[in-house]
Structure formats: structure tokens, C-alpha cells
Write a protein that holds these residues in place. Structure first.
Motif, mmCIF file in Angstrom:
data_model
loop_
_atom_site.group_PDB
_atom_site.id
_atom_site.type_symbol
_atom_site.label_atom_id
_atom_site.label_comp_id
_atom_site.label_asym_id
_atom_site.label_seq_id
_atom_site.Cartn_x
_atom_site.Cartn_y
_atom_site.Cartn_z
ATOM 1 N N ALA A 21 0.801 -1.221 0.000
ATOM 2 C CA ALA A 21 0.000 0.000 0.000
ATOM 3 C C ALA A 21 0.834 1.271 0.000
ATOM 4 N N TYR A 25 -0.043 5.370 -0.671
ATOM 5 C CA TYR A 25 -0.205 6.180 0.539
ATOM 6 C C TYR A 25 0.795 7.325 0.580
ATOM 7 N N ILE A 206 -3.590 3.110 7.040
ATOM 8 C CA ILE A 206 -4.171 2.113 6.132
ATOM 9 C C ILE A 206 -4.818 1.012 6.977
#
Length: 224
Positions: A21, A25, A206
Motif C-alpha cells: 500500500a 499512501y 491504512i
């Protein structure tokens, strides 16, 4: 091991999700942050910056935890990270807020050497490393925001840091889940510096990473 206690497999799975991720991000900061995380993984244990159990959770436990404070910091001006250590959160903040001047305050010489190496390795021209304890810089500079991670209880941290917060600035620190217990002892210190009531915030990054506790304390401009 209890059912709720994380095991190594959980750490690896969470770390994999966190890394996957990260480009989305961190955006423009991803290159610098990822190179920083890589150096921590290779050299962090040997140089006494992180423990051996942290190698499988550099992103999920440390990088994202540091990033969680960024939305509560000014995007420019002066930000001081006290007890910067490995650069968590200071290096991550500097990568994510390139228009801010980030002061990394750290008393240990070997850690200052590491921080200076990271500044050069990552091309973070907005970073200045200051060797010394926070108290040694009282009267030397004032910051728009002062931050810290796992440095001290809130009352002690307030004594160390509030003299470095300019009037109108804020203390914005990363704390543990039980920080509410530290608030009563800290109130007397906060009043001495004319600071406001601590605001306890739950910061998320996240889904794979646990939420982070951020404590924000304003130092208002004195009334004329």
C-alpha cells in the motif's frame, strides 16, 4: 501464545500489506521513505537503532506510525522532532512535508551520525540535525510544532518541549493507548506554560496498520 497475541506470521502478513500500500499512501514521498526503510532493515539492528524483533515490521510498526502524525502538523514552518533516534518520526515527516524545515534533536552522537547520513542519502535538504537534549535548546529556537515518539511521559515531555513551541504553535506527539492516564499529572505543567488542554486523537493510515494515538496541545498567543 494467547489467541490475541500477534505471531511472526501475522507480522509478515501485515508488513507485506503495508509495503504493497505504500506507493499509493506516500505518493511523492515514497521513494525517500522506501529507501529510508530499506536502510533501517539492513543497518538498523547492527547500529542499535531498532531491535531484532522489529525487522519484520519496519513499515507496519514504525514507518506508518510515524506518518500518522503528519496530518496534524503544519505543511511549512519549523517542526522539531525531539529524541529523533533512528529518524522516527522526523525523517518520515521531512520526506512527506518538503516545504517544512525539520529539526532532528538527538543527544547521542552515533544516532546523529545516522541522521546526517540519512539526510544526505535521501537528499532531504529541509533537515537539520541538532545534537543535544531538548532542554539544551531552550531559548535557542522556537518551532511552529514540536513532535516526539516514545520519548517520555506527558508531564516530562511537556517540560522538555513546550519552551521550544512558539506562541501560537503546538505540541503534537505520538503516544501509547493509555495516554489518558498521563493527562492529570501533566495539567500542572501545561498550565505553567499557558498551554491548553491535551486533545487525544486517533490517527489512522491504512487498514492493515493499527491506529495511532496522537496528543495535540496548543500553546496560545498570550493575551495583550
Amino acid at each position: 501464545m494467547t489467541p490475541d497475541e500477534p505471531n511472526e506470521a501475522d507480522d509478515v502478513s501485515r508488513e507485506t500489506e503495508a509495503i504493497d500500500a505504500a506507493p499509493g499512501y506516500f505518493g511523492a514521498a515514497f521513494d525517500a521513505v522506501s529507501r529510508f526503510a530499506e536502510r533501517l532493515a539492513v543497518e538498523g539492528e547492527e547500529r542499535g537503532l531498532i531491535g531484532p524483533r522489529e525487522l519484520n515490521r519496519i513499515w507496519s510498526r514504525h514507518i506508518y506510525n510515524s506518518a500518522a502524525v503528519v496530518p496534524y502538523l503544519p505543511s511549512d514552518g519549523v517542526i522539531a522532532d525531539l529524541g529523533s533516534g533512528a529518524g522516527l518520526p522526523g525523517i518520515v515527516i521531512a520526506a512527506m512535508l518538503p516545504d517544512a524545515e525539520v529539526l532532528l534533536v538527538e543527544p547521542m552522537e552515533r544516532r546523529c551520525t545516522w541522521l546526517s547520513e540519512m539526510r544526505e542519502h535521501l537528499g532531504l535538504t529541509n533537515v537539520e540535525v541538532k545534537r543535544g537534549r531538548a532542554e539544551e535548546f531552550h531559548g535557542a529556537f522556537e518551532a511552529d510544532a514540536v513532535t516526539a515518539r516514545a520519548v517520555a511521559a506527558l508531564d516530562k515531555l511537556a517540560r522538555m518541549s513546550l519552551p521550544l513551541v512558539r506562541p501560537g504553535g503546538e505540541l503534537v506527539v505520538l503516544k501509547g493507548r493509555n495516554v489518558e492516564r498521563e493527562v492529570p499529572a501533566a495539567r500542572k505543567v501545561l498550565r505553567r506554560f499557558g498551554a491548553g488542554e491535551p486533545e487525544i486523537l486517533r490517527a489512522t493510515t491504512i487498514p492493515a496498520v493499527d491506529e495511532t494515538v496522537v496528543v495535540r496541545v496548543a500553546r496560545p498567543v498570550p493575551a495583550r
